[in-house]
Write an enzyme that holds these catalytic residues in place. Structure first.
Site, short mmCIF file in Angstrom:
data_model
loop_
_atom_site.label_atom_id
_atom_site.label_comp_id
_atom_site.label_asym_id
_atom_site.label_seq_id
_atom_site.Cartn_x
_atom_site.Cartn_y
_atom_site.Cartn_z
N ASP A 6 0.81 -1.22 0.00
CA ASP A 6 0.00 0.00 0.00
C ASP A 6 0.84 1.27 0.00
O ASP A 6 0.40 2.32 0.47
CB ASP A 6 -0.96 0.03 1.20
CG ASP A 6 -1.99 -1.08 1.15
OD1 ASP A 6 -2.33 -1.52 0.03
OD2 ASP A 6 -2.45 -1.54 2.22
N GLU A 7 2.05 1.21 -0.54
CA GLU A 7 2.92 2.39 -0.56
C GLU A 7 3.39 2.75 -1.97
O GLU A 7 4.30 3.56 -2.12
CB GLU A 7 4.13 2.17 0.37
CG GLU A 7 3.75 2.07 1.84
CD GLU A 7 4.96 2.02 2.76
OE1 GLU A 7 6.09 2.24 2.26
OE2 GLU A 7 4.77 1.78 3.95
#
Length: 292
Positions: free
Chosen positions: A237-238
């Site tokens: 999620d980055e």
């Protein structure tokens, strides 16, 4: 998307690299020299004195497909001499081939299929892959092939990922979209897939990374919830963010209310990210994106 709605004889040129004087003049002169006319032009520089430079140009050139080899040679010669720039060019009449990976929650999947059927997304969808069969009948109703690849119990997902890679290779896809797929893809998968992977995460990143973000949001007592669409990298999620949006909530909203309201934001955010990617509006720069 119906072929009649795609821009015929239009090309999209993406240029990025080190900023320096003369880039706009050189590109404009090249397009004119090739008998084309600029219809859209966007540029951004984070520092005009040798900073990072980004440019997106859409131009019309009658007989584009026949002229494309000569245009590419001219681009190589023009931008490869005196400039520290990379470039790519696409024929806008050729839709990208987009595979969708989904799981049990179908709201993002069905929204993409619905927008595609309405001609709102300039893509082809050769296959939908899911680790559950819940959406199989719905996908069939859109006339799109559905492939069930069950998840493998335990941490080793190599067998299921290998099968997914086979399906994607057979479908010859240009991009993969995770429509709430809810599975973490391995670094090996991301290396072997060789196309961009776009995800929708049900929070306004970087807040509430990982599982159950709506429950995390309720526990934290936030007044805004959101959704984030980003390119997938090995860091959970980055990856580079393409699009985000939010909706206001109150203390009276339950975790279920947050999830229900968030689903609307997820659909909108993912569809915009997919559209912009399909239109070559997104340029990746490290862990950032420039979206024209």
């Amino acid at each position: 998307m119906p072929a009649a709605q795609l821009p015929v004889d239009h090309a999209c040129l993406i240029v990025h690299g080190t900023d320096s004087p003369g880039i706009v003049a050189a590109v404009s002169a090249l397009i004119t020299r090739q008998g084309a006319n600029i219809v859209q032009f966007d540029q951004y520089s984070d520092n005009p004195a040798g900073g990072a430079y980004f440019q997106r140009v859409v131009f019309h050139r009658p007989g584009l497909r026949e002229a494309m080899p000569a245009i590419e040679v001219d681009l190589d010669r023009t931008l490869g001499t005196g400039f520290d720039l990379d470039w790519s060019i696409t024929d806008q009449s050729t839709p990208k081939r987009m595979a969708i990976l989904a799981s049990k929650q179908d709201h993002c999947l069905l929204d993409l299929l619905w927008r595609h059927r309405r001609g709102e997304l300039p893509v082809e969808i050769p296959v939908v892959i899911s680790n559950h069969t819940d959406a199989e009948a719905d996908v069939a109703g859109f006339g799109i092939p559905f492939v069930h690849v069950p998840s493998v119990p335990g941490p080793d997902k190599s067998a299921s990922e290998a099968r997914i890679l086979e399906v994607l290779a057979d479908a010859d896809v240009d991009v993969v979209v995770l429509a709430r797929y809810m599975q973490i893809l391995s670094a090996d998968f991301l290396e072997r897939v060789r196309v961009p992977v776009i995800n929708i995460h049900h929070s306004f990143l970087p807040a509430f990374i990982g599982a159950q973000p709506y429950r995390q949001a309720k526990t934290r007592g936030v007044k805004l919830i959101g959704a984030t669409s980003h390119y997938v990298t090995t860091d959970l999620d980055e990856g580079p963010i393409i699009e985000q949006d939010i909706v206001r909530v109150t203390h009276a909203d339950t975790a279920f209310d947050l999830e229900r309201r968030g689903a609307d934001v997820e659909r909108a955010v993912l569809s915009r990210a997919v559209l912009w990617h399909a239109q070559d509006r997104v340029i990746r720069h490290g862990n950032h994106t420039i979206v024209f």
